[in-house]
Scaffold this active site. Sequence first.
Site, short mmCIF file in Angstrom:
data_model
loop_
_atom_site.label_atom_id
_atom_site.label_comp_id
_atom_site.label_asym_id
_atom_site.label_seq_id
_atom_site.Cartn_x
_atom_site.Cartn_y
_atom_site.Cartn_z
N PRO A 249 0.81 -1.21 0.00
CA PRO A 249 0.00 0.00 0.00
C PRO A 249 0.85 1.26 0.00
O PRO A 249 1.61 1.51 0.93
CB PRO A 249 -0.82 -0.11 1.29
CG PRO A 249 -0.67 -1.51 1.75
CD PRO A 249 0.64 -1.99 1.21
N GLU A 250 0.76 2.03 -1.08
CA GLU A 250 1.36 3.37 -1.15
C GLU A 250 0.19 4.35 -1.19
O GLU A 250 -0.95 3.95 -0.96
CB GLU A 250 2.26 3.47 -2.39
CG GLU A 250 3.32 2.35 -2.41
CD GLU A 250 4.21 2.37 -3.64
OE1 GLU A 250 4.42 3.45 -4.21
OE2 GLU A 250 4.69 1.30 -4.03
N ARG B 110 1.70 -10.17 6.54
CA ARG B 110 3.13 -10.13 6.88
C ARG B 110 3.43 -9.33 8.15
O ARG B 110 4.60 -9.12 8.49
CB ARG B 110 3.92 -9.58 5.69
CG ARG B 110 3.81 -10.53 4.54
CD ARG B 110 4.65 -10.17 3.37
NE ARG B 110 4.21 -10.95 2.22
CZ ARG B 110 4.67 -10.82 1.00
NH1 ARG B 110 5.58 -9.93 0.74
NH2 ARG B 110 4.21 -11.56 0.03
#
Length: 265
Positions: free
Chosen positions: A2-3, A100
């Site tokens: 996610p940016e 993660r």
Amino acid sequence: MPELPEVETVRRMIAPHVEGRRLRAVRHRDPDRYPSLEGAANRRVHALRRRGKYLIFALEGGLELIVHLGMSGSLRLDEGRHTRARIELDGATLYFNDPRRFGRLRLVLRGRYEAIPTLARMGPEPLSRAFTARSFAARLRRMQRPLKTALLTQEPVAGLGNIYADEALWKARLRPLHPAHALGDAEVRRLHRAVRAVLRRAVELGGSTLGDGAYTRPDGEPGYFQIEHAVYGRAGEACPRCGAKVARFVLGGRSTHVCPRCQRL
DNA sequence: GCGTCGTCCTGCGCGC
DNA sequence: TGCGCGCAGGACGACG
């Protein structure tokens, strides 16, 4: 990963389920990763904002619940396989899904970001009026490091990660290894325009969803900007501008994609 | 003070 | 088929 475009997509989809509602509790089993969130309970959510890659729940009483999605996190409206925390509101529950475990939740006083150094030092929002070529140049000129590494610090401008840094540098025809401080005025203007264009288009398409499957929208649907990636993840393919073969190398421990022919400066 | 590198963490792809 | 290894990446602490 996610940016800014992915986080903005999440914000737009989640906001109607959150704003104006009372947050009842944040439930989780990992106090090391998500410390001291009890104070968020029983406070109304005034607004859901975004700053760079951070989501900010503005709570009554001058508190902010800061959510960073890490590289694989998402906020969803349904329970996922890797739900690490639940944000319970009156009439809705958000599920923080993070395979993660790079994501983080923090509760801070409004605007007090000392404990989150990246947020404290963050440059202007790229799609706001505060992000000008002049301010961008001033910030870049303070940095000796390679252009791409400089962009990833979030200090010249907020919200770029590995994908959009590579795409913006390709669009601006600039070498990732070029020292940030040595950029000329014309190059800074080109990069300024490229950053805005790439991010604006990616937001329109709901961000990028890549093969290893990390990011999806809150409703489980993918984003579509990956279809328009010019270089990221396309090593060995033809550059869409000049046809040369896209190259990949490692810079600052991150995979980096360039067109060796048209990114010359 | 600045830049670089290792670490965290897990799923997946690949080679054997 | 199944195992083990290596890779991916954002932020941050340690170190030079």
